[in-house]
Design an enzyme around this catalytic site. Structure first.
Site, PDB file in Angstrom:
ATOM      1  N   ASP A 143       0.843  -1.178   0.000  1.00 34.86           N
ATOM      2  CA  ASP A 143       0.000   0.000   0.000  1.00 34.86           C
ATOM      3  C   ASP A 143       0.892   1.248   0.000  1.00 34.86           C
ATOM      4  O   ASP A 143       1.877   1.315   0.739  1.00 34.86           O
ATOM      5  CB  ASP A 143      -0.868  -0.032   1.265  1.00 34.86           C
ATOM      6  CG  ASP A 143      -1.915   1.053   1.271  1.00 34.86           C
ATOM      7  OD1 ASP A 143      -2.799   1.004   0.409  1.00 34.86           O
ATOM      8  OD2 ASP A 143      -1.831   1.949   2.138  1.00 34.86           O
ATOM      9  N   GLU A 165       1.606   0.345  -4.913  1.00 36.19           N
ATOM     10  CA  GLU A 165       1.123   1.623  -5.423  1.00 36.19           C
ATOM     11  C   GLU A 165       2.303   2.586  -5.479  1.00 36.19           C
ATOM     12  O   GLU A 165       2.736   3.096  -4.451  1.00 36.19           O
ATOM     13  CB  GLU A 165       0.053   2.199  -4.489  1.00 36.19           C
ATOM     14  CG  GLU A 165      -1.234   1.397  -4.430  1.00 36.19           C
ATOM     15  CD  GLU A 165      -2.251   2.053  -3.508  1.00 36.19           C
ATOM     16  OE1 GLU A 165      -3.361   2.361  -3.968  1.00 36.19           O
ATOM     17  OE2 GLU A 165      -1.949   2.269  -2.315  1.00 36.19           O
TER      18      GLU A 165
END
Ligand code: CA
Length: 657
Positions: free
Chosen positions: A351, A380
């Site tokens: 994340d 990400e």
């Protein structure tokens, strides 16, 4: 990632007092050089003794606090001693079998402050993560547990990732699953929806995905685990204890061991079904800095700060961890290696990976390579406003520096269906003009971007847990379209993902037009918004079949899964990328695939080199095993809003060109 901004904004304010203290301590940089500790930390169990070790370089003294059982009173407090060979670590050995011993640390700082904390290296905790518990992991292995990891995943180009939330997967009444919302619910077999269609694990197995990516399964803060309380839904991007499974997914969160056994049962059940497990890890921030064990034990060390001493907030949720600090880096590596070895995790999705530094990410890669180089890593890679130099950030722009780590491809996502951040903005499938070139580039694994080292770094997706579901987005951008048209848009978008170069990623339920009633951010919405409605697989059976068959087609056609840009540039030829149409040929010595993506609202006639073609995909139907020939032709009609795949063999004796 955007989850609990309301909460975050309140605790940003609360942090000002704390910041000042930390700045006064003035320790952030100095600690790394002189006080790094390489060894094992936490409660190190053996049957004859347990050694407790905590890295606390700035504490004046540390005591081990023991409790009477998991939930009893404080029993004993013992002064820990500094390690002889490294004074930054406090240690204490308790003789005998300590499995189940419940403990915390109490630290006294030079300024007189006293803080108690759970162990950041906790491997088991009491309900809601309030106390640490010593654990003999061997003793908790389920009877089904294999002592070995799965065999290496032989070809990363074959990965098909399916993103799901443990609770969403089973909690609906339509799932037919008994252990609703639990780890064990993920692996029930023989389950049916009210219309008699298979659900749950059996459904996943049929679909053919190779990896499930689970939204956070480590212990997070925002769901009260006690079953007596009304359930509060959350995705789980609010980390509490990084090395402990989340209690609300276990059948008995009061028992610190139950969640460990049940998570392992779930992983084993998925492995036995041939499905690997990717864990969504959220090392970039914690729920509340001031109450997190990392901050309580070494105040001011683990979190990144702005020049004025305030906590940086690139994550948008109030704090950024500082992976460039050596003990934070070690913490992340230790945690990842622990999940991979102890729980046999097959991949990690980071994340907000762009918060981390590339050296940390590369070290994680190398640490996992020693265990199994086929463990998949991606994240990400957005460039966020955190005080770390650009060249150090694990972002798309630095992808070539970490070639064995993947990145979510937002270019594909935005150009195929429209931007997530533009209300009503359309994409290729919903009638947008002038994006054909961009889609062609993404379709060939971002070959023109020259941003990545190899196409397997490119995670190809159009929808995930964030933002609207694909169906809701398409519906919003085409408010006048009938359902048949929406299905075609949706199927074209998913077909593009499954035919593209890179690593395809599917949001759970995308294959039956999952809806969250148009909501953009459902992180804390009730089950009726987030749950998978298993009746939709019957309603949209056509799309489910298409997705399943496209997976089969992809796996059987190596031309769709090329592992280097060199290969792609030699094999790919773009015949057309305008007028909402893409015509691409992928060719090797023995065969060609002609792929036509028709974003127009009309049927189109496409000119082809004269020849005999085998139809692999036509009008929303895959012909994976059948050999349906077009006969000798030089035009083919492609229906509106559909993808088409034709195959042609190159026989040396009978050139058809
Ligand atoms: Ca929890």
């Amino acid at each position: 990632m955007k989850r609990y901004k309301e909460i975050a904004s309140t605790f940003v304010d609360k942090q000002h007092g704390l910041n000042n203290d930390s700045v006064e301590l003035g320790m952030q940089v100095a600690l790394d050089d002189t006080m790094f500790y390489q060894g094992e930390l936490g409660a190190i169990y053996s049957v004859n003794q347990t050694e407790f070790k905590v890295w606390a370089p700035t504490a004046q003294s540390v005591e081990l606090v023991l409790y009477d059982g998991y939930y009893g009173k404080k029993l004993n407090t013992m002064m820990m001693t500094r390690l002889a060979d490294n004074a930054t670590v406090y240690s204490m050995i308790l003789q005998g079998d300590q499995h189940g011993t419940t403990y915390k640390y109490r630290l006294t700082f030079p300024n007189g402050e006293v803080k108690t904390s759970v162990d950041p290296y906790s491997r088991a905790v009491t309900v809601n993560g309030r106390r640490s518990v010593v654990v003999d992991l061997q003793r908790l292995n389920p009877t089904s547990w294999s002592n070995n990891r799965m065999v290496p995943f032989d070809d990363k180009s074959k990965a098909i990732i399916y993103e799901m939330h443990v609770r969403d997967f089973s909690v609906s009444e339509t799932s037919g699953i008994v252990n609703k919302g639990k780890f064990l619910g993920v692996i029930e077999t023989g389950t049916l929806n009210p219309q008699g269609s298979v659900t749950g694990l059996d459904y996943l197995t049929k679909l053919g995905v190779t990896h499930v990516q689970l939204l956070p399964i480590f212990d997070y803060a925002t769901v009260d685990e006690t079953p007596e309380k009304p359930y509060q839904y959350n995705w789980g991007y609010d980390p509490l204890n990084y090395n402990v499974p989340e209690g609300s997914y276990s059948t008995n969160p009061y028992d610190p061991f139950n969640r460990i056994t049940e998570l392992k049962e779930m992983i084993q059940g998925l492995h036995d079904a041939g499905i690997r497990v990717i864990m969504d890890v959220v090392y970039n921030h914690v729920y509340e800095v001031e109450n997190h064990s990392l901050e309580r034990i070494v105040p001011g060390y683990y979190f990144r700060r702005n020049p004025d001493g305030t906590l940086s907030n690139g994550t948008g949720v109030g704090n950024d961890t500082a992976s460039e600090q050596l003990m934070m880096r070690k913490y992340m590596i230790d945690s990842i290696v622990y999940w991979a070895t102890e729980y046999h995790i097959d991949g990690f999705r980071f994340d907000l990976m762009g918060i981390h530094d590339i050296e940390t990410m590369q070290t994680i890669r190398e640490s996992l390579d020693k265990i199994d180089p086929s463990i998949i890593l991606y994240g990400e890679g957005w460039d966020l406003n955190t005080p770390l130099e650009f060249h150090r950030k694990a972002i798309q722009g630095n992808a070539k520096k970490i070639p064995q780590i993947g990145f979510f491809n937002d270019a594909m996502r935005n150009n195929v269906k429209g931007s997530d951040f533009g209300i009503g903005s359309k994409g290729f499938v919903s009638g947008e003009w002038y994006v054909e070139g961009k889609v062609a580039n993404s379709f060939l694994g971002e070959i023109e971007s020259k941003r990545y080292d190899n196409p397997l770094q490119v995670v190809q997706y159009v929808a995930c847990h964030d933002n609207q579901t694909l169906y809701d987005k398409i519906k919003e951008t085409a408010p006048l379209a009938d359902i048949e048209t929406l299905v075609k848009y949706h199927e074209l978008a998913t077909s593009i993902i499954l035919l593209s170069q890179g690593m395809p990623f599917i949001h759970a339920g995308q294959e039956f037009l999952r809806t969250k009633n148009g909501l953009h951010n459902s992180y804390n919405q009730p089950d009726d918004i987030n749950q998978i409605d298993w009746l939709r697989q019957d309603e949209f059976e056509h799309t489910v079949t298409l997705v399943r068959d496209l997976i089969t087609l992809r796996q059987s056609e190596p031309l769709l899964r090329q592992s280097s840009y060199d290969m792609i540039s030699k094999s790919a030829k773009i015949y057309k990328a305008d007028y909402q149409i893409l015509e691409i040929e992928l060719k090797n010595d023995t065969e060609s695939l002609f792929i036509i993506l028709n974003g127009q609202e009309n049927n189109i006639d496409v000119q082809l080199p004269k020849g005999d073609y085998i139809i692999k995909l036509f009008d929303g139907k895959v012909y994976a095993d059948e050999e349906i020939s077009t006969g000798i032709t030089e035009t083919i009609q492609v229906p509106a809003h559909t993808a088409m795949v034709l195959k042609q063999y190159h026989y040396s004796s009978t050139s058809l060109y």
